[in-house]
Design an enzyme around this catalytic site. Structure first.
Site, mmCIF file in Angstrom:
data_model
loop_
_atom_site.group_PDB
_atom_site.id
_atom_site.type_symbol
_atom_site.label_atom_id
_atom_site.label_comp_id
_atom_site.label_asym_id
_atom_site.label_seq_id
_atom_site.Cartn_x
_atom_site.Cartn_y
_atom_site.Cartn_z
ATOM 1 N N LYS A 14 0.845 -1.214 0.000
ATOM 2 C CA LYS A 14 0.000 0.000 0.000
ATOM 3 C C LYS A 14 0.869 1.248 0.000
ATOM 4 O O LYS A 14 2.042 1.216 0.375
ATOM 5 C CB LYS A 14 -0.926 0.036 1.224
ATOM 6 C CG LYS A 14 -0.223 0.031 2.600
ATOM 7 C CD LYS A 14 0.175 1.388 3.137
ATOM 8 C CE LYS A 14 0.927 1.274 4.461
ATOM 9 N NZ LYS A 14 1.753 2.436 4.792
ATOM 10 N N ASP A 141 -2.763 -1.399 10.827
ATOM 11 C CA ASP A 141 -2.990 -1.323 9.379
ATOM 12 C C ASP A 141 -3.551 -2.611 8.783
ATOM 13 O O ASP A 141 -3.869 -2.649 7.589
ATOM 14 C CB ASP A 141 -1.648 -1.061 8.662
ATOM 15 C CG ASP A 141 -1.352 0.413 8.515
ATOM 16 O OD1 ASP A 141 -2.219 1.233 8.853
ATOM 17 O OD2 ASP A 141 -0.227 0.727 8.069
HETATM 18 O O1 C5P Z 1 -0.348 -1.146 15.346
HETATM 19 P P1 C5P Z 1 1.083 -1.322 15.032
HETATM 20 O O2 C5P Z 1 1.691 -2.484 15.771
HETATM 21 O O3 C5P Z 1 1.389 -1.385 13.577
HETATM 22 O O4 C5P Z 1 1.798 -0.015 15.560
HETATM 23 C C1 C5P Z 1 3.195 0.070 15.829
HETATM 24 C C2 C5P Z 1 3.446 1.233 16.767
HETATM 25 O O5 C5P Z 1 3.167 2.472 16.105
HETATM 26 C C3 C5P Z 1 2.541 1.250 17.990
HETATM 27 O O6 C5P Z 1 3.130 0.516 19.039
HETATM 28 C C4 C5P Z 1 2.461 2.722 18.327
HETATM 29 O O7 C5P Z 1 3.624 3.115 19.038
HETATM 30 C C5 C5P Z 1 2.544 3.388 16.963
HETATM 31 N N1 C5P Z 1 1.212 3.738 16.456
HETATM 32 C C6 C5P Z 1 0.569 4.880 16.930
HETATM 33 N N2 C5P Z 1 -0.658 5.218 16.434
HETATM 34 C C7 C5P Z 1 -1.247 4.488 15.464
HETATM 35 C C8 C5P Z 1 -0.600 3.339 14.945
HETATM 36 C C9 C5P Z 1 0.642 3.001 15.462
HETATM 37 O O8 C5P Z 1 1.086 5.580 17.802
HETATM 38 N N3 C5P Z 1 -2.432 4.858 14.974
#
Ligand code: C5P
Length: 290
Positions: A14, A141
Protein backbone atom coordinates in the site's frame (compact mmCIF):
# COMPACT_ATOMS: atom_id res chain seq x y z
CA UNK A 1 4.67 -31.24 -1.76
CA UNK A 2 2.77 -28.44 -3.52
CA UNK A 3 -0.18 -29.63 -5.62
CA UNK A 4 -2.10 -27.90 -8.41
CA UNK A 5 -5.06 -27.48 -6.07
CA UNK A 6 -3.26 -25.05 -3.74
CA UNK A 7 -5.08 -21.79 -3.14
CA UNK A 8 -2.95 -18.79 -4.16
CA UNK A 9 -3.39 -15.22 -2.88
CA UNK A 10 -1.59 -11.96 -3.58
CA UNK A 11 -0.80 -9.79 -0.55
CA UNK A 12 -0.56 -6.31 -2.09
CA UNK A 13 1.53 -3.42 -0.78
CA UNK A 14 0.00 0.00 0.00
CA UNK A 15 0.76 3.66 -0.09
CA UNK A 16 -1.02 6.30 2.00
CA UNK A 17 -2.50 8.96 -0.29
CA UNK A 18 -3.16 11.03 2.80
CA UNK A 19 -1.89 10.33 6.30
CA UNK A 20 -2.98 12.87 8.88
CA UNK A 21 -2.33 12.45 12.58
CA UNK A 22 -5.05 14.10 14.59
CA UNK A 23 -4.20 13.54 18.25
CA UNK A 24 -2.49 11.36 20.80
CA UNK A 25 -4.76 8.79 22.46
CA UNK A 26 -4.86 7.56 26.04
CA UNK A 27 -3.85 4.04 24.95
CA UNK A 28 -0.48 5.22 23.58
CA UNK A 29 -1.63 5.15 19.95
CA UNK A 30 -2.48 8.12 17.74
CA UNK A 31 -5.81 8.98 16.16
CA UNK A 32 -5.33 9.11 12.38
CA UNK A 33 -7.27 9.92 9.23
CA UNK A 34 -5.74 8.32 6.17
CA UNK A 35 -6.71 7.28 2.67
CA UNK A 36 -4.89 4.10 1.75
CA UNK A 37 -4.43 2.54 -1.66
CA UNK A 38 -3.16 -0.91 -2.60
CA UNK A 39 -0.50 -1.04 -5.32
CA UNK A 40 0.76 -3.81 -7.58
CA UNK A 41 3.82 -4.92 -5.58
CA UNK A 42 2.84 -8.17 -3.87
CA UNK A 43 3.99 -11.07 -1.74
CA UNK A 44 2.41 -14.25 -3.09
CA UNK A 45 1.09 -16.90 -0.71
CA UNK A 46 -0.28 -20.39 -1.25
CA UNK A 47 -2.37 -22.43 1.17
CA UNK A 48 -3.01 -26.18 1.38
CA UNK A 49 -4.84 -28.25 3.94
CA UNK A 50 -2.57 -30.19 6.28
CA UNK A 51 -2.69 -31.62 9.78
CA UNK A 52 -1.07 -28.72 11.55
CA UNK A 53 -0.16 -25.13 10.81
CA UNK A 54 3.22 -24.78 9.14
CA UNK A 55 5.04 -22.17 7.06
CA UNK A 56 7.63 -22.45 4.27
CA UNK A 57 9.41 -19.48 2.81
CA UNK A 58 12.50 -18.86 0.79
CA UNK A 59 13.96 -15.37 1.20
CA UNK A 60 17.00 -13.82 -0.37
CA UNK A 61 19.91 -11.78 0.94
CA UNK A 62 19.46 -9.94 4.20
CA UNK A 63 15.74 -10.67 4.63
CA UNK A 64 14.98 -12.23 8.01
CA UNK A 65 12.86 -15.31 7.23
CA UNK A 66 12.27 -15.84 10.97
CA UNK A 67 10.52 -12.46 11.27
CA UNK A 68 8.19 -13.27 8.38
CA UNK A 69 7.54 -16.74 9.80
CA UNK A 70 6.70 -15.21 13.16
CA UNK A 71 4.19 -12.78 11.60
CA UNK A 72 2.54 -15.48 9.50
CA UNK A 73 2.33 -18.11 12.26
CA UNK A 74 1.00 -15.56 14.77
CA UNK A 75 -1.81 -14.61 12.36
CA UNK A 76 -2.62 -18.25 11.55
CA UNK A 77 -2.70 -19.32 15.21
CA UNK A 78 -4.81 -16.30 16.19
CA UNK A 79 -7.28 -17.14 13.40
CA UNK A 80 -7.46 -20.78 14.51
CA UNK A 81 -8.10 -19.73 18.13
CA UNK A 82 -10.71 -17.11 17.20
CA UNK A 83 -12.64 -19.44 14.89
CA UNK A 84 -12.13 -22.68 16.84
CA UNK A 85 -11.51 -24.43 13.50
CA UNK A 86 -9.72 -27.80 14.01
CA UNK A 87 -7.98 -27.76 10.58
CA UNK A 88 -4.34 -27.15 9.81
CA UNK A 89 -2.65 -25.59 6.80
CA UNK A 90 0.67 -25.44 5.01
CA UNK A 91 1.26 -21.80 4.13
CA UNK A 92 3.98 -20.91 1.64
CA UNK A 93 5.37 -17.56 0.63
CA UNK A 94 6.12 -18.17 -3.04
CA UNK A 95 7.45 -14.80 -3.99
CA UNK A 96 8.37 -11.79 -1.92
CA UNK A 97 7.71 -8.67 -3.92
CA UNK A 98 7.45 -6.11 -1.10
CA UNK A 99 10.53 -4.60 0.55
CA UNK A 100 10.42 -5.01 4.37
CA UNK A 101 10.07 -2.18 6.86
CA UNK A 102 9.80 0.29 3.99
CA UNK A 103 6.44 2.03 4.61
CA UNK A 104 4.65 -0.22 2.12
CA UNK A 105 2.75 -2.33 4.67
CA UNK A 106 4.49 -5.71 4.28
CA UNK A 107 4.04 -6.66 7.94
CA UNK A 108 0.30 -5.87 7.74
CA UNK A 109 -0.63 -7.24 4.32
CA UNK A 110 1.02 -10.63 4.94
CA UNK A 111 -1.07 -11.47 8.06
CA UNK A 112 -4.22 -10.16 6.30
CA UNK A 113 -3.53 -12.58 3.41
CA UNK A 114 -3.16 -15.38 5.96
CA UNK A 115 -6.58 -14.62 7.49
CA UNK A 116 -8.22 -14.43 4.04
CA UNK A 117 -6.47 -17.59 2.82
CA UNK A 118 -7.39 -19.70 5.85
CA UNK A 119 -10.97 -18.39 5.77
CA UNK A 120 -11.25 -19.66 2.19
CA UNK A 121 -9.22 -22.86 2.65
CA UNK A 122 -11.23 -23.92 5.71
CA UNK A 123 -14.57 -22.96 4.10
CA UNK A 124 -15.56 -20.64 6.94
CA UNK A 125 -17.16 -17.93 4.75
CA UNK A 126 -16.49 -15.19 7.27
CA UNK A 127 -17.55 -11.73 6.07
CA UNK A 128 -14.93 -8.96 5.54
CA UNK A 129 -16.13 -7.17 8.69
CA UNK A 130 -15.55 -10.25 10.83
CA UNK A 131 -12.09 -10.73 9.30
CA UNK A 132 -11.29 -7.06 9.95
CA UNK A 133 -12.23 -7.58 13.62
CA UNK A 134 -9.55 -10.30 13.92
CA UNK A 135 -7.08 -8.34 11.76
CA UNK A 136 -7.24 -5.33 14.05
CA UNK A 137 -5.88 -7.49 16.89
CA UNK A 138 -2.71 -8.01 14.82
CA UNK A 139 -1.79 -4.42 13.89
CA UNK A 140 -3.35 -1.03 13.18
CA UNK A 141 -2.99 -1.32 9.38
CA UNK A 142 -3.93 -5.00 9.00
CA UNK A 143 -7.71 -4.49 8.73
CA UNK A 144 -7.29 -2.34 5.59
CA UNK A 145 -5.73 -5.23 3.67
CA UNK A 146 -8.73 -7.53 4.11
CA UNK A 147 -10.26 -5.82 1.07
CA UNK A 148 -7.56 -3.37 -0.01
CA UNK A 149 -8.40 -1.06 -2.92
CA UNK A 150 -9.02 2.54 -1.90
CA UNK A 151 -10.21 3.07 1.68
CA UNK A 152 -10.45 5.59 4.49
CA UNK A 153 -8.79 4.47 7.74
CA UNK A 154 -9.66 6.16 11.02
CA UNK A 155 -9.23 5.50 14.73
CA UNK A 156 -5.74 4.02 15.14
CA UNK A 157 -6.11 2.81 11.52
CA UNK A 158 -8.43 -0.13 12.09
CA UNK A 159 -11.79 1.57 11.29
CA UNK A 160 -12.10 1.05 7.56
CA UNK A 161 -14.53 2.55 5.09
CA UNK A 162 -14.19 1.26 1.54
CA UNK A 163 -14.17 4.02 -1.11
CA UNK A 164 -14.78 4.13 -4.86
CA UNK A 165 -11.69 2.75 -6.63
CA UNK A 166 -9.29 5.30 -8.05
CA UNK A 167 -8.89 5.36 -11.82
CA UNK A 168 -5.73 3.34 -12.66
CA UNK A 169 -2.74 5.44 -11.66
CA UNK A 170 0.96 4.76 -12.33
CA UNK A 171 3.49 5.32 -9.57
CA UNK A 172 7.27 5.21 -9.47
CA UNK A 173 8.75 3.96 -6.20
CA UNK A 174 12.27 4.75 -5.07
CA UNK A 175 13.64 2.32 -2.49
CA UNK A 176 16.46 4.02 -0.55
CA UNK A 177 19.12 1.60 0.64
CA UNK A 178 18.71 2.54 4.28
CA UNK A 179 19.10 -0.24 6.85
CA UNK A 180 15.74 -0.92 8.54
CA UNK A 181 15.62 0.24 12.15
CA UNK A 182 13.74 -1.76 14.79
CA UNK A 183 10.44 -0.15 15.93
CA UNK A 184 10.68 2.39 13.11
CA UNK A 185 6.96 3.27 13.12
CA UNK A 186 6.79 3.71 16.90
CA UNK A 187 9.95 5.87 16.77
CA UNK A 188 8.52 8.12 14.07
CA UNK A 189 5.24 8.53 15.97
CA UNK A 190 7.36 9.36 19.02
CA UNK A 191 9.00 12.28 17.16
CA UNK A 192 5.64 13.96 16.54
CA UNK A 193 4.15 16.55 18.86
CA UNK A 194 0.90 18.50 18.83
CA UNK A 195 2.36 21.08 16.39
CA UNK A 196 2.31 18.32 13.73
CA UNK A 197 -1.29 17.32 14.32
CA UNK A 198 -3.96 18.35 11.79
CA UNK A 199 -7.75 18.37 11.58
CA UNK A 200 -8.43 15.72 8.92
CA UNK A 201 -9.46 18.43 6.42
CA UNK A 202 -6.85 17.37 3.84
CA UNK A 203 -8.18 13.83 3.91
CA UNK A 204 -11.72 15.18 3.59
CA UNK A 205 -10.64 17.22 0.54
CA UNK A 206 -9.36 14.08 -1.22
CA UNK A 207 -12.50 12.16 -0.15
CA UNK A 208 -14.65 14.77 -1.89
CA UNK A 209 -12.56 14.50 -5.05
CA UNK A 210 -12.61 10.67 -5.05
CA UNK A 211 -16.39 10.68 -5.17
CA UNK A 212 -16.05 12.64 -8.44
CA UNK A 213 -13.77 9.89 -9.85
CA UNK A 214 -10.98 12.31 -10.73
CA UNK A 215 -7.45 11.43 -11.79
CA UNK A 216 -5.28 11.71 -8.69
CA UNK A 217 -3.30 15.00 -8.49
CA UNK A 218 -0.14 15.43 -6.39
CA UNK A 219 -1.50 18.49 -4.52
CA UNK A 220 -4.19 16.24 -2.98
CA UNK A 221 -1.63 14.00 -1.26
CA UNK A 222 -0.15 14.59 2.21
CA UNK A 223 1.70 12.67 4.90
CA UNK A 224 2.47 14.05 8.38
CA UNK A 225 5.47 11.73 8.73
CA UNK A 226 7.23 13.88 6.10
CA UNK A 227 7.72 16.45 8.92
CA UNK A 228 10.08 14.09 10.77
CA UNK A 229 11.20 11.37 8.32
CA UNK A 230 13.78 13.49 6.48
CA UNK A 231 15.74 14.00 9.70
CA UNK A 232 15.05 10.49 11.07
CA UNK A 233 16.44 8.75 7.94
CA UNK A 234 19.79 10.49 7.50
CA UNK A 235 20.28 10.24 3.74
CA UNK A 236 16.61 10.41 2.72
CA UNK A 237 16.89 13.99 1.51
CA UNK A 238 19.63 12.97 -0.95
CA UNK A 239 17.36 10.28 -2.34
CA UNK A 240 14.60 12.86 -2.72
CA UNK A 241 16.99 15.14 -4.63
CA UNK A 242 18.01 12.29 -6.96
CA UNK A 243 14.34 11.48 -7.54
CA UNK A 244 13.64 15.11 -8.48
CA UNK A 245 16.69 15.17 -10.77
CA UNK A 246 15.27 12.09 -12.54
CA UNK A 247 12.07 14.03 -13.29
CA UNK A 248 9.82 13.51 -10.25
CA UNK A 249 8.01 16.82 -9.81
CA UNK A 250 6.39 15.87 -6.49
CA UNK A 251 8.00 13.36 -4.18
CA UNK A 252 5.93 11.74 -1.43
CA UNK A 253 6.80 9.48 1.49
CA UNK A 254 5.18 6.02 1.63
CA UNK A 255 3.67 5.52 5.12
CA UNK A 256 6.40 5.96 7.73
CA UNK A 257 9.03 5.54 4.99
CA UNK A 258 11.69 5.35 3.87
CA UNK A 259 10.25 4.45 0.44
CA UNK A 260 9.54 7.52 -1.71
CA UNK A 261 7.05 7.67 -4.55
CA UNK A 262 5.82 9.96 -7.30
CA UNK A 263 2.73 9.87 -9.52
CA UNK A 264 3.41 9.62 -13.26
CA UNK A 265 1.10 10.30 -16.17
CA UNK A 266 1.64 7.05 -18.09
CA UNK A 267 3.37 3.68 -17.99
CA UNK A 268 5.90 4.91 -20.57
CA UNK A 269 6.77 8.00 -18.52
CA UNK A 270 7.18 5.79 -15.44
CA UNK A 271 9.42 3.29 -17.25
CA UNK A 272 11.67 6.09 -18.51
CA UNK A 273 12.00 7.51 -14.99
CA UNK A 274 12.76 4.07 -13.51
CA UNK A 275 15.49 3.58 -16.13
CA UNK A 276 17.08 6.96 -15.29
CA UNK A 277 17.10 6.09 -11.59
CA UNK A 278 18.49 2.59 -12.18
CA UNK A 279 21.29 4.01 -14.35
CA UNK A 280 22.42 5.85 -11.21
CA UNK A 281 22.40 2.57 -9.27
CA UNK A 282 19.18 3.42 -7.40
CA UNK A 283 16.48 0.87 -6.56
CA UNK A 284 13.43 2.03 -8.50
CA UNK A 285 10.26 0.27 -9.56
CA UNK A 286 7.11 1.03 -11.52
CA UNK A 287 3.79 0.11 -9.89
CA UNK A 288 0.12 0.84 -10.47
CA UNK A 289 -2.88 1.09 -8.22
CA UNK A 290 -4.90 -2.14 -7.77
O1 C5P B 1 -0.35 -1.15 15.35
P1 C5P B 1 1.08 -1.32 15.03
O2 C5P B 1 1.69 -2.48 15.77
O3 C5P B 1 1.39 -1.38 13.58
O4 C5P B 1 1.80 -0.01 15.56
C1 C5P B 1 3.20 0.07 15.83
C2 C5P B 1 3.45 1.23 16.77
O5 C5P B 1 3.17 2.47 16.10
C3 C5P B 1 2.54 1.25 17.99
O6 C5P B 1 3.13 0.52 19.04
C4 C5P B 1 2.46 2.72 18.33
O7 C5P B 1 3.62 3.12 19.04
C5 C5P B 1 2.54 3.39 16.96
N1 C5P B 1 1.21 3.74 16.46
C6 C5P B 1 0.57 4.88 16.93
N2 C5P B 1 -0.66 5.22 16.43
C7 C5P B 1 -1.25 4.49 15.46
C8 C5P B 1 -0.60 3.34 14.94
C9 C5P B 1 0.64 3.00 15.46
O8 C5P B 1 1.09 5.58 17.80
N3 C5P B 1 -2.43 4.86 14.97
Amino acid sequence: MKTDTALTLHAYAKINLTLEILAERDDGYHEISSILQTISLADVFSFELSERIQFDCVTSGSIRADLIENTVLKAANLFKRETGCPNGATIRMESMGIPRSAGLGSSSTDPAAVLKGLNQLWGLNMAPDELRGIASKIGSDTAFFIEGGTALAQGRGENIQTLPLLPKTWIVLLHPSITPTPNKTANLYGLLDSSHFSSGDLTQRLLNELHNSIQLQPYLLCNTFECVAFSFFESLNEYRNSFRAAGAKNVHLAGAGPTLFTLVESEAQGEAMVNRLREQGLGAQLARTV
